[in-house]
Design a protein around this motif. Structure first.
Motif, mmCIF file in Angstrom:
data_model
loop_
_atom_site.group_PDB
_atom_site.id
_atom_site.type_symbol
_atom_site.label_atom_id
_atom_site.label_comp_id
_atom_site.label_asym_id
_atom_site.label_seq_id
_atom_site.Cartn_x
_atom_site.Cartn_y
_atom_site.Cartn_z
ATOM 1 N N ARG A 350 27.278 26.945 54.569
ATOM 2 C CA ARG A 350 26.695 27.858 55.576
ATOM 3 C C ARG A 350 25.941 28.736 55.288
ATOM 4 N N HIS A 351 25.593 29.074 53.984
ATOM 5 C CA HIS A 351 24.632 29.653 53.162
ATOM 6 C C HIS A 351 24.709 31.247 53.763
ATOM 7 N N VAL A 352 26.148 31.683 53.745
ATOM 8 C CA VAL A 352 26.455 32.923 54.034
ATOM 9 C C VAL A 352 26.547 34.089 52.503
ATOM 10 N N SER A 353 25.869 35.165 52.675
ATOM 11 C CA SER A 353 26.098 35.775 51.421
ATOM 12 C C SER A 353 27.652 36.513 51.131
ATOM 13 N N VAL A 354 27.869 36.134 49.903
ATOM 14 C CA VAL A 354 29.385 36.762 49.658
ATOM 15 C C VAL A 354 29.468 37.544 48.604
ATOM 16 N N ARG A 355 29.989 38.860 48.906
ATOM 17 C CA ARG A 355 30.152 39.684 47.552
ATOM 18 C C ARG A 355 31.690 40.210 47.784
ATOM 19 N N VAL A 356 32.371 40.085 46.624
ATOM 20 C CA VAL A 356 33.707 40.533 46.326
ATOM 21 C C VAL A 356 33.647 41.859 45.413
ATOM 22 N N LEU A 357 34.357 42.911 45.828
ATOM 23 C CA LEU A 357 34.445 44.072 45.143
ATOM 24 C C LEU A 357 35.952 44.098 44.812
ATOM 25 N N ALA A 358 36.472 43.712 43.555
ATOM 26 C CA ALA A 358 37.823 44.067 43.117
ATOM 27 C C ALA A 358 38.081 45.123 42.249
ATOM 28 N N SER A 359 39.292 45.287 42.073
ATOM 29 C CA SER A 359 39.661 46.620 41.113
ATOM 30 C C SER A 359 40.167 46.274 39.872
ATOM 31 N N TYR A 360 39.807 47.267 38.890
ATOM 32 C CA TYR A 360 40.583 47.395 37.645
ATOM 33 C C TYR A 360 41.181 48.620 37.294
ATOM 34 N N TRP A 361 42.442 48.462 36.823
ATOM 35 C CA TRP A 361 43.175 49.575 36.309
ATOM 36 C C TRP A 361 44.092 48.942 35.096
ATOM 37 N N ASN A 362 45.083 49.796 34.803
ATOM 38 C CA ASN A 362 45.973 49.323 33.614
ATOM 39 C C ASN A 362 46.905 48.370 34.134
ATOM 40 N N HIS A 363 47.047 48.079 35.371
ATOM 41 C CA HIS A 363 47.798 46.936 35.762
ATOM 42 C C HIS A 363 47.458 45.696 36.244
ATOM 43 N N THR A 364 45.847 45.594 35.835
ATOM 44 C CA THR A 364 45.128 44.552 36.309
ATOM 45 C C THR A 364 45.721 43.269 35.367
ATOM 46 N N ALA A 365 46.067 42.140 36.178
ATOM 47 C CA ALA A 365 46.472 40.913 35.286
ATOM 48 C C ALA A 365 45.051 40.162 34.848
ATOM 49 N N PRO A 366 45.001 40.138 33.487
ATOM 50 C CA PRO A 366 43.610 39.508 32.992
ATOM 51 C C PRO A 366 43.183 38.249 33.675
ATOM 52 N N ASP A 367 43.870 37.349 34.259
ATOM 53 C CA ASP A 367 43.330 36.318 34.601
ATOM 54 C C ASP A 367 42.692 36.172 36.106
ATOM 55 N N MET A 368 42.924 37.207 36.618
ATOM 56 C CA MET A 368 42.061 37.761 37.882
ATOM 57 C C MET A 368 40.728 37.639 37.450
ATOM 58 N N LEU A 369 40.157 38.009 36.299
ATOM 59 C CA LEU A 369 38.867 38.308 36.134
ATOM 60 C C LEU A 369 37.928 36.690 36.157
ATOM 61 N N TYR A 370 38.871 35.840 35.370
ATOM 62 C CA TYR A 370 38.694 34.654 35.200
ATOM 63 C C TYR A 370 38.429 33.840 36.703
ATOM 64 N N PHE A 371 39.304 34.082 37.453
ATOM 65 C CA PHE A 371 39.147 33.541 38.879
ATOM 66 C C PHE A 371 38.022 33.947 39.544
ATOM 67 N N LEU A 372 37.799 35.290 39.213
ATOM 68 C CA LEU A 372 36.534 35.683 39.998
ATOM 69 C C LEU A 372 35.292 35.197 39.438
ATOM 70 N N ARG A 373 35.403 35.061 38.110
ATOM 71 C CA ARG A 373 34.290 34.476 37.505
ATOM 72 C C ARG A 373 34.038 33.034 37.920
ATOM 73 N N SER A 374 35.084 32.172 38.226
ATOM 74 C CA SER A 374 34.757 31.013 38.873
ATOM 75 C C SER A 374 34.220 31.056 40.148
ATOM 76 N N LEU A 375 34.647 32.073 40.873
ATOM 77 C CA LEU A 375 34.035 32.137 42.111
ATOM 78 C C LEU A 375 32.491 32.585 41.922
ATOM 79 N N GLN A 376 32.502 33.461 41.360
ATOM 80 C CA GLN A 376 30.669 33.843 40.971
ATOM 81 C C GLN A 376 29.896 32.669 40.405
ATOM 82 N N SER A 377 30.545 31.740 39.983
ATOM 83 C CA SER A 377 29.862 30.728 39.220
ATOM 84 C C SER A 377 29.077 29.900 40.067
#
Length: 489
Positions: A350-377
């Motif tokens: 549908r050509h909608v612009s999508v932006r996701v602002l996620a959080s990072y702190w000392n309890h962030t699970a590392p695999d979240m970053l890879y799922f977000l990279r997959s989305l951004q890809s």
């Protein structure tokens, strides 16, 4: 039909053509008109079937006009962590702690709270931190309301644990005359917790948002919510969600096969409430999770999120602490890409612009970053037709990190994080209490607040526009960083 329910196959009927040679004639010998009787029987049968199936989504009795006669006030409230600063011209909304204190002070009869846990007094630390004073002030106001103002306090909380004890609520029960109940999701549905953060005052005013009953949520954690005042139509509906918790928060409770009709609602995604608020207007409804705790008519939280994404025409902006297209707290973890697929569909198809602002702190699970990279890809140019034309699929991800400025801040556990849980589009504002992983919508108690303001009064009174401006402020702030900064491989 919501995505958590089984699909129901409805029986079809076969159409019948009639010619002049096959008319049903009723003469003096009283011949039976067989075909009309069959049609009548089918009509009655269909009516009974609809009457049976309809209550799961919209009660079959009279539907009101869905126009609220109250002149409501809607206010965004925030917690900006200590030492976090924005530009001089940026808007900072009313502090969460002060807003909740104001709600306590205007209460006349009842204060009803649904929460995950309580640590307002700062006694969870082995030392004293001065920033816990905001929580202590809130706790003292609740105690005073019960002791000296004859306000009825009703609290539903999650099952206490070693990490999340019930010291605060136990003291309120013994001295503040609060009635406290505990809801056990594991016993009721096999797993999960109540993760709701909701205050309800006199069934007239309420708060819903990301802030826990924790002093850190008032001074050390970035939070966002909404205060709704003088709005009995919506507060009464919020009361039905609280009443579901209250009913199930007793030792022998079970989820009923058929809910009390008084817990059903007419206010939902298909039939939102028309509300006049501030100096503008919009339509509103409240969603809930998990599906097992949704009486007839209540839109589930996941369905409200999917609906908001589906109806976006130009942009979808998401701010959430955790983003996982999987379950996160059930083992083995399972892939659960319902929201992720909806965002990809919006961007690619549908050509909608999508932006996701996620959080990072000392309890962030590392695999979240890879799922977000997959989305951004899928942020790419794709061919469109002939002549080498391309179309940009626009998906961007950033990470918001709350800095630690002092040693005292570093010592505080579970602090210094962007805890927001909202989404804003060109049509809707969605403010929730859940992080975005499968568990929160399958087996966790949560609430969503959904406002539709499509092309209505684009002024400073427009809460959807206010929420959009919060996202823009955070997205372009010095605290938001490219996703690639956090991925080393």
């Amino acid at each position: 039909m919501n995505v958590q329910q089984e699909k129901t196959t409805l029986l079809g009927t076969q159409s019948v053509e009639f010619s002049g040679q096959h008319r049903c004639l009723c003469n003096r010998t009283v011949k039976l008109c067989v075909i009309p009787l069959i049609l009548i029987a089918l009509a009655v049968g269909c009516g009974l079937a609809l009457n049976y199936y309809l209550p799961r989504h919209q009660p079959a009795h009279h539907v009101p006009s869905h126009k609220c006669t109250d002149f409501c006030t809607l206010t965004l409230v925030e917690t900006i962590p200590q030492n976090l600063t924005f530009g001089q011209n940026e808007t900072i909304h009313v502090p969460t702690g002060q807003s909740l204190l104001d709600l306590i002070n205007i209460a006349e009869h009842t204060i009803e709270i649904a929460s995950y846990y309580w640590t307002l007094r700062g006694i969870d630390l082995s030392y004293h931190d001065d920033t816990s004073k905001e929580g202590e002030r809130l706790f003292d106001a609740l105690m005073n309301a019960g002791q000296n103002r004859n306000i009825k306090l009703k609290i539903v909380q999650n099952v206490p644990s070693k990490d999340y004890n019930d010291n605060d609520t136990a003291l309120l029960a013994s001295q503040g005359k609060a009635e406290v109940r505990t809801i056990n999701f594991t016993r009721l549905i096999g797993s999960g917790i109540i993760h709701t953060k909701m205050w309800l005052i006199d069934r007239k005013h309420f708060y819903v948002g990301s802030a826990n009953l924790d002093w850190r949520s008032l001074t050390q954690v970035k939070e966002l919510g909404v205060i709704v005042r003088n709005c009995s139509c919506l507060a009464t509906d919020m009361g039905k969600i609280f009443d579901v918790y209250w009913q199930l928060a007793v030792n022998d409770a079970t989820i009923p096969k058929q809910w009390n009709p008084q817990l059903s609602t007419f206010i939902n995604d298909a039939n939102p409430e028309f509300v006049q608020y501030n100096n503008t207007k919009g339509t509103l409804y409240l969603s809930s999770s998990p599906p097992q705790l949704c009486p007839p008519g209540r839109t589930t939280d996941i369905d409200s999120i999917l609906s908001v994404i589906k109806n976006a025409k130009y942009f979808v902006s998401v701010a959430v602490m955790d983003y996982f297209p999987t379950t996160l707290y059930s083992y083995p973890r399972k892939y659960w890409a319902i929201i992720d697929d909806a965002l990809r569909d919006a961007a690619f198809n549908r050509h909608v612009s999508v932006r996701v602002l996620a959080s990072y702190w000392n309890h962030t699970a590392p695999d979240m970053l890879y799922f977000l990279r997959s989305l951004q890809s899928i942020n790419m140019h794709i061919p469109v037709g002939k002549r080498n034309k391309t179309l940009h699929v626009n998906v961007e991800v950033k990470i918001f990190e709350v800095p630690v400025y002092t040693e005292s801040q570093r010592k505080i556990p579970y602090a210094r994080v962007n805890h927001n849980k909202y989404m804003v589009t060109d049509k809707h504002a969605y403010i929730g209490t859940s992080n975005w992983s499968g568990d929160y919508f399958i087996s966790t108690g949560g609430i969503g607040f959904i406002l539709n303001q499509t092309n209505i009064n684009k002024t400073s009174d427009n809460l959807r526009l206010q929420l959009h401006n919060v996202f823009e402020r955070d997205w372009y702030s010095i605290y938001s960083h490219p996703l690639d900064n956090y991925i080393t491989v």
